[in-house]
Design a protein around this motif. Sequence first.
Motif, PDB file in Angstrom:
ATOM      1  N   TRP A   1      10.276   0.672   0.036  1.00  0.00           N
ATOM      2  CA  TRP A   1       9.787  -0.696   0.321  1.00  0.00           C
ATOM      3  C   TRP A   1       8.262  -0.793   0.294  1.00  0.00           C
ATOM      4  O   TRP A   1       7.686  -1.858   0.402  1.00  0.00           O
ATOM      5  CB  TRP A   1      10.312  -1.158   1.688  1.00  0.00           C
ATOM      6  N   CYS A   2       7.590   0.341   0.217  1.00  0.00           N
ATOM      7  CA  CYS A   2       6.129   0.379   0.397  1.00  0.00           C
ATOM      8  C   CYS A   2       5.417   0.322  -0.947  1.00  0.00           C
ATOM      9  O   CYS A   2       5.433   1.273  -1.713  1.00  0.00           O
ATOM     10  CB  CYS A   2       5.780   1.644   1.178  1.00  0.00           C
ATOM     11  N   ARG A   3       4.824  -0.843  -1.236  1.00  0.00           N
ATOM     12  CA  ARG A   3       4.154  -1.039  -2.533  1.00  0.00           C
ATOM     13  C   ARG A   3       3.054  -0.008  -2.802  1.00  0.00           C
ATOM     14  O   ARG A   3       3.030   0.606  -3.854  1.00  0.00           O
ATOM     15  CB  ARG A   3       3.532  -2.442  -2.616  1.00  0.00           C
ATOM     16  N   PRO A   4       2.147   0.187  -1.837  1.00  0.00           N
ATOM     17  CA  PRO A   4       1.082   1.161  -2.114  1.00  0.00           C
ATOM     18  C   PRO A   4       1.631   2.567  -2.400  1.00  0.00           C
ATOM     19  O   PRO A   4       1.033   3.313  -3.161  1.00  0.00           O
ATOM     20  CB  PRO A   4       0.245   1.156  -0.831  1.00  0.00           C
TER      21      PRO A   4
ATOM     22  N   PRO B   1      -7.988   6.062  -3.737  1.00  0.00           N
ATOM     23  CA  PRO B   1      -8.174   6.304  -5.163  1.00  0.00           C
ATOM     24  C   PRO B   1      -8.183   7.812  -5.463  1.00  0.00           C
ATOM     25  O   PRO B   1      -8.461   8.629  -4.586  1.00  0.00           O
ATOM     26  CB  PRO B   1      -9.538   5.693  -5.468  1.00  0.00           C
TER      27      PRO B   1
ATOM     28  N   TYR C   1      -3.435   4.128   1.029  1.00  0.00           N
ATOM     29  CA  TYR C   1      -3.703   4.341  -0.394  1.00  0.00           C
ATOM     30  C   TYR C   1      -5.157   4.725  -0.608  1.00  0.00           C
ATOM     31  O   TYR C   1      -6.059   4.080  -0.116  1.00  0.00           O
ATOM     32  CB  TYR C   1      -3.388   3.073  -1.183  1.00  0.00           C
TER      33      TYR C   1
ATOM     34  N   ALA D   1       2.951   5.399   9.541  1.00  0.00           N
ATOM     35  CA  ALA D   1       2.274   4.599   8.531  1.00  0.00           C
ATOM     36  C   ALA D   1       2.409   5.322   7.198  1.00  0.00           C
ATOM     37  O   ALA D   1       2.300   6.548   7.149  1.00  0.00           O
ATOM     38  CB  ALA D   1       0.794   4.429   8.879  1.00  0.00           C
ATOM     39  N   ILE D   2       2.693   4.574   6.162  1.00  0.00           N
ATOM     40  CA  ILE D   2       2.755   5.156   4.824  1.00  0.00           C
ATOM     41  C   ILE D   2       1.965   4.269   3.867  1.00  0.00           C
ATOM     42  O   ILE D   2       1.800   3.091   4.167  1.00  0.00           O
ATOM     43  CB  ILE D   2       4.223   5.313   4.333  1.00  0.00           C
ATOM     44  N   PRO D   3       1.465   4.755   2.742  1.00  0.00           N
ATOM     45  CA  PRO D   3       1.528   6.137   2.266  1.00  0.00           C
ATOM     46  C   PRO D   3       0.833   7.101   3.240  1.00  0.00           C
ATOM     47  O   PRO D   3      -0.187   6.748   3.834  1.00  0.00           O
ATOM     48  CB  PRO D   3       0.760   6.111   0.949  1.00  0.00           C
ATOM     49  N   ASN D   4       1.406   8.302   3.332  1.00  0.00           N
ATOM     50  CA  ASN D   4       0.900   9.285   4.277  1.00  0.00           C
ATOM     51  C   ASN D   4       1.052  10.642   3.618  1.00  0.00           C
ATOM     52  O   ASN D   4       2.163  11.065   3.325  1.00  0.00           O
ATOM     53  CB  ASN D   4       1.744   9.191   5.555  1.00  0.00           C
TER      54      ASN D   4
ATOM     55  N   VAL E   1      10.980   8.753   3.767  1.00  0.00           N
ATOM     56  CA  VAL E   1      11.096   8.679   5.238  1.00  0.00           C
ATOM     57  C   VAL E   1      12.337   7.907   5.683  1.00  0.00           C
ATOM     58  O   VAL E   1      12.822   8.090   6.791  1.00  0.00           O
ATOM     59  CB  VAL E   1       9.830   8.057   5.897  1.00  0.00           C
TER      60      VAL E   1
ATOM     61  N   MET F   1       2.527   2.667  -5.940  1.00  0.00           N
ATOM     62  CA  MET F   1       1.327   2.705  -6.770  1.00  0.00           C
ATOM     63  C   MET F   1       0.642   4.069  -6.706  1.00  0.00           C
ATOM     64  O   MET F   1      -0.020   4.493  -7.644  1.00  0.00           O
ATOM     65  CB  MET F   1       0.359   1.617  -6.321  1.00  0.00           C
TER      66      MET F   1
ATOM     67  N   VAL G   1      -4.027   9.022   5.343  1.00  0.00           N
ATOM     68  CA  VAL G   1      -3.175   7.848   5.594  1.00  0.00           C
ATOM     69  C   VAL G   1      -3.687   6.662   4.789  1.00  0.00           C
ATOM     70  O   VAL G   1      -4.889   6.389   4.788  1.00  0.00           O
ATOM     71  CB  VAL G   1      -3.155   7.496   7.097  1.00  0.00           C
TER      72      VAL G   1
END
Lengths: 309, 108
Positions: free
Chosen positions: B31-34, B95, B93, B74-77, B60, B37, B91
């Motif tokens: 479910w986590c867009r970042p 670059p 997104y 918290a994700i992305p992690n 997770v 990506m 923790v």
Amino acid sequence: MTVKAKKEYDVIIIGGGPAGLSAGIYTSRARLNSLLIERGVVGGRITDAELVENYPGFAEGVSGAELGQLMQRQAAKYGLSIVTAEVTGLELKKEKRVVKTTRGDFTAKAVIIASGSERGKLGIPGEKELTGKGVSYCATCDAPFFKEKPIAVVGGGNAAISEALHLAKFASHVIVIHRRNQLRATRIMEEKARAQSRIEFLWDTVVEKIDGKDAVKQLILRQVKTGKPSTLDIAGVFVAVGLKPGTDFLKGVVPLDKAGYIITNDRMETEIPGIFAAGDIRQHSPRQAITAAGDGATAAVNAEIFISQ
Amino acid sequence: MSKPIEVDDASFEQKVLESKIPVLVDFWAPWCRPCLMAAPVLEELAKEYADKITFTKLDVDQNAKVAAKYNIMAIPNLIIFKEGKPVSQIVGYKPKEELKKDLDAVLK
């Protein structure tokens, strides 16, 4: 990822949000050789929005992520090149504008700066230490970790209310903490939040400290008007405050206002010939996807005129 | 070993904790867009750091045990493990260039 990116372009666009992508659609369709440089996620900050309901043409609303992808696809169709890199500086050399990046230098006849704004931090004790341990900046990512737990949202703008509405689907209750006594968010967003029984508001209140050892346990609050301190037991806190412009790399090159936003005229021109700005990074921008897209188109049209002269 | 390997509650100890070289674990969820990506960036880095760091990913949603053990909220992690211990955590997104700095720091 471009293996060997060309180094010289007609137009370089810095930033891949709605402003930058709209500019890219226009410059590419004008058959200007165009490069867009994005350091993170193409689509920009709008990709964090669960549902965008005020972008004309999407009567049922559209997810921010999808809107970003559609814009990217549209720009790519007309030949816009996109490279992932961080811009570190901008230099003027006679007829050329040099954009310095972590992937080398690129030059162009015109540059459109559309690097937007970033989420601010509270800058209070406990925030950095507990990031990822209950302090979060992305409700669509982290809401499911707080099922049936009490949560706080700090902020009073559209981003804060949008996060609160999303969190209310998971949390036992959501407390919106805002330093003023009324929201900055759009009325329809406010109405939605007030209709949601799991959302409560704490007005005229600021967070002074976030407490907890391995996870967030408590907020130390202060009532702004009375100065009275209080505490609030919560399992998580979502920060949605203070957007700030990412213009550090432009200091001394392009005139900025006190808050760091770029000053332009209504053609999106800065004082520096051939350097344009569009979207949230501009002074007095309403910071909407649609106004950013409009700025991008205006900047692109005027960049085309500048190049042809 | 160029692509990140999927790990789960059952294989975590063997594939991550007992590894001879450092292991990066990407805690993510569909479910986590970042997170989605970040995936292609991590694939590129997995190639660049092949033989130096093993890249893995753990959903997770499906693997609550490991996620709870490392207190993932918290994700992305990204957590990098060295000799079975977490030595670095990233923790949110980031670059690619910034991630490289963190990876290089672990290898020093």
